[in-house]
Motif scaffolding. Structure first.
Motif, PDB file in Angstrom:
ATOM      1  N   VAL A 297     -48.277 -38.103   7.977  1.00 56.60           N
ATOM      2  CA  VAL A 297     -48.324 -39.445   8.710  1.00 56.60           C
ATOM      3  C   VAL A 297     -47.388 -39.769   9.792  1.00 56.60           C
ATOM      4  N   ALA A 298     -46.145 -39.128   9.502  1.00 51.54           N
ATOM      5  CA  ALA A 298     -44.928 -39.310  10.746  1.00 51.54           C
ATOM      6  C   ALA A 298     -45.578 -38.568  11.853  1.00 51.54           C
ATOM      7  N   GLU A 299     -46.391 -37.699  11.770  1.00 49.66           N
ATOM      8  CA  GLU A 299     -46.997 -36.778  13.260  1.00 49.66           C
ATOM      9  C   GLU A 299     -47.663 -37.545  13.541  1.00 49.66           C
TER      10      GLU A 299
ATOM     11  N   PRO B 265     -37.845 -33.463  10.580  1.00 51.60           N
ATOM     12  CA  PRO B 265     -37.806 -33.289   9.074  1.00 51.60           C
ATOM     13  C   PRO B 265     -36.442 -32.973   8.091  1.00 51.60           C
ATOM     14  N   THR B 266     -36.333 -33.617   7.203  1.00 51.35           N
ATOM     15  CA  THR B 266     -34.955 -33.440   6.354  1.00 51.35           C
ATOM     16  C   THR B 266     -35.224 -32.304   5.533  1.00 51.35           C
ATOM     17  N   ALA B 267     -34.096 -31.497   5.152  1.00 50.27           N
ATOM     18  CA  ALA B 267     -34.513 -30.232   4.379  1.00 50.27           C
ATOM     19  C   ALA B 267     -33.334 -30.215   3.297  1.00 50.27           C
TER      20      ALA B 267
ATOM     21  N   ILE C  67     -28.951 -31.470  11.167  1.00 48.79           N
ATOM     22  CA  ILE C  67     -30.547 -31.744  11.544  1.00 48.79           C
ATOM     23  C   ILE C  67     -30.814 -32.616  12.715  1.00 48.79           C
ATOM     24  N   ILE C  68     -29.986 -33.777  12.887  1.00 51.02           N
ATOM     25  CA  ILE C  68     -30.273 -34.657  14.130  1.00 51.02           C
ATOM     26  C   ILE C  68     -29.452 -34.262  15.073  1.00 51.02           C
ATOM     27  N   GLY C  69     -28.256 -33.754  15.148  1.00 45.58           N
ATOM     28  CA  GLY C  69     -27.665 -33.054  16.431  1.00 45.58           C
ATOM     29  C   GLY C  69     -26.922 -34.247  17.163  1.00 45.58           C
ATOM     30  N   GLU C  70     -27.179 -33.998  18.333  1.00 44.55           N
ATOM     31  CA  GLU C  70     -26.314 -35.154  19.346  1.00 44.55           C
ATOM     32  C   GLU C  70     -27.193 -36.226  19.586  1.00 44.55           C
TER      33      GLU C  70
ATOM     34  N   ALA D 299     -35.409 -43.800   9.038  1.00 44.14           N
ATOM     35  CA  ALA D 299     -35.768 -43.289   8.066  1.00 44.14           C
ATOM     36  C   ALA D 299     -37.112 -43.355   7.584  1.00 44.14           C
ATOM     37  N   MET D 300     -37.902 -42.217   7.345  1.00 44.48           N
ATOM     38  CA  MET D 300     -39.235 -42.608   6.623  1.00 44.48           C
ATOM     39  C   MET D 300     -39.165 -41.641   5.320  1.00 44.48           C
ATOM     40  N   GLY D 301     -39.326 -42.481   4.290  1.00 43.79           N
ATOM     41  CA  GLY D 301     -39.046 -41.882   2.925  1.00 43.79           C
ATOM     42  C   GLY D 301     -38.822 -42.985   1.945  1.00 43.79           C
ATOM     43  N   GLY D 302     -38.024 -42.420   0.833  1.00 42.84           N
ATOM     44  CA  GLY D 302     -38.148 -43.553   0.004  1.00 42.84           C
ATOM     45  C   GLY D 302     -36.364 -43.785  -0.070  1.00 42.84           C
ATOM     46  N   ASP D 303     -36.023 -44.347  -1.191  1.00 50.39           N
ATOM     47  CA  ASP D 303     -34.288 -44.813  -0.862  1.00 50.39           C
ATOM     48  C   ASP D 303     -33.363 -43.742  -0.868  1.00 50.39           C
ATOM     49  N   GLY D 304     -33.761 -42.699  -1.549  1.00 50.34           N
ATOM     50  CA  GLY D 304     -33.005 -41.481  -1.069  1.00 50.34           C
ATOM     51  C   GLY D 304     -32.696 -41.229   0.224  1.00 50.34           C
TER      52      GLY D 304
END
Length: 277
Positions: A11-13, A29-31, A39-42, A51-56
């Motif tokens: 869906v994000a894509e 994507p998180t890992a 992951i994010i970098g500068e 943030a795309m996902g749940g509360d975690g």
């Protein structure tokens, strides 16, 4: 990518493809095992991290945004989406993202649990045990939560706690104690119907017992925002909570399992995170 029913990445894509001509987007994507900073970098000061996902997922992205003073957006695609539901965000990903583009900032409190942070609800005892059971399952979704709750009801015993809320000491046996920044766990299960995200206070909910014969009635109270009518539940409010003595070993922050330490200090950090809604 595993949030909710495992469809977030695809869906994000689609969202990136749909909006790439309108705004500058980067899909990250998180890992498991990798820090969000690596992951994010500068980033730039005017960047928005979504943030795309749940509360975690919201928890790890929210920490990053809090530490770097960045604005955060939320596309809720988790199993419960407690914070998003409290904020009345759209649960349809394309609409949620459109609202981030067009929306305004809402400033919420952040809560510190020892060295950790949470934004929605944390707890110790029964709900911590449920979080551990859910996390251990290979499946996600609301049905997995229900199965974890039913298993926990059969096996989890109440524990002793010594709470200090803004200097006032409370000794109690409890099945669970929830520390609510927002009103609900997720899926419209209102553990603290009166909680507000920006009032500088936590709602502390002490549930003393749950029996098989009243679990349905208690569930209906939670769904209908009437938990305060339950005789086995006590409500408090506070800015700083210390738990010095307790028997429980299971805890969670924003639904993610956490081992309870020997002493727990919980402190509200008022008006500390900007969320676009």
């Amino acid at each position: 990518p595993i949030a909710g029913y495992g469809q977030s990445l695809s869906v994000a894509e689609q969202i990136v493809e749909w909006y790439k001509e309108e705004v500058a987007l980067e899909l990250i994507p998180t890992a498991q095992g990798k820090s969000i900073a690596d992951i994010i970098g500068e980033v730039n000061a005017d960047d928005v991290i979504v943030a795309m996902g749940g509360d975690g997922t919201i928890n790890i992205v929210g920490r990053y945004c809090y530490e770097h003073q960045l604005r955060m957006g939320i596309i809720p695609t988790g199993s419960g989406n407690g914070l998003a539901r409290h904020l009345e965000l759209s649960l349809t990903p394309f609409i949620a993202f459109r609202n981030i583009i067009d929306g305004k900032d809402s400033i919420i409190d952040v809560v510190q649990w020892n060295k950790e942070l949470f934004f929605n609800v944390a707890g110790i005892g029964f709900d911590g045990y449920v979080a551990h059971l859910f996390n251990a399952s290979k499946q996600r979704g609301f049905g997995t939560y229900v199965r974890a709750i039913l298993k926990a009801i059969r096996s989890f015993e109440k524990c002793y706690y010594e709470l200090e809320i803004d200097g006032k000491v409370i000794n109690t046996d409890a099945l669970l104690i929830s520390f609510a920044n927002s009103s609900q766990y997720g899926n419209d299960t209102y553990i603290a119907p009166g909680a507000k995200l920006g009032d500088g206070l936590l709602d502390i909910v002490v549930v003393k017992k749950i029996n098989w014969w009243n679990v349905v009635r208690l569930g209906m109270m939670i769904k209908s925002k009437k938990l305060e009518r339950a005789k086995s539940v006590s409500f408090y409010k506070g800015k700083r909570i210390i738990i010095n003595k307790f028997d429980a070993s299971y805890a969670h922050i924003d639904g993610e399992p956490l081992k309870a330490e020997n002493s727990i200090a919980i402190t509200v950090i008022p008006k500390a995170l900007r969320i676009i809604k």
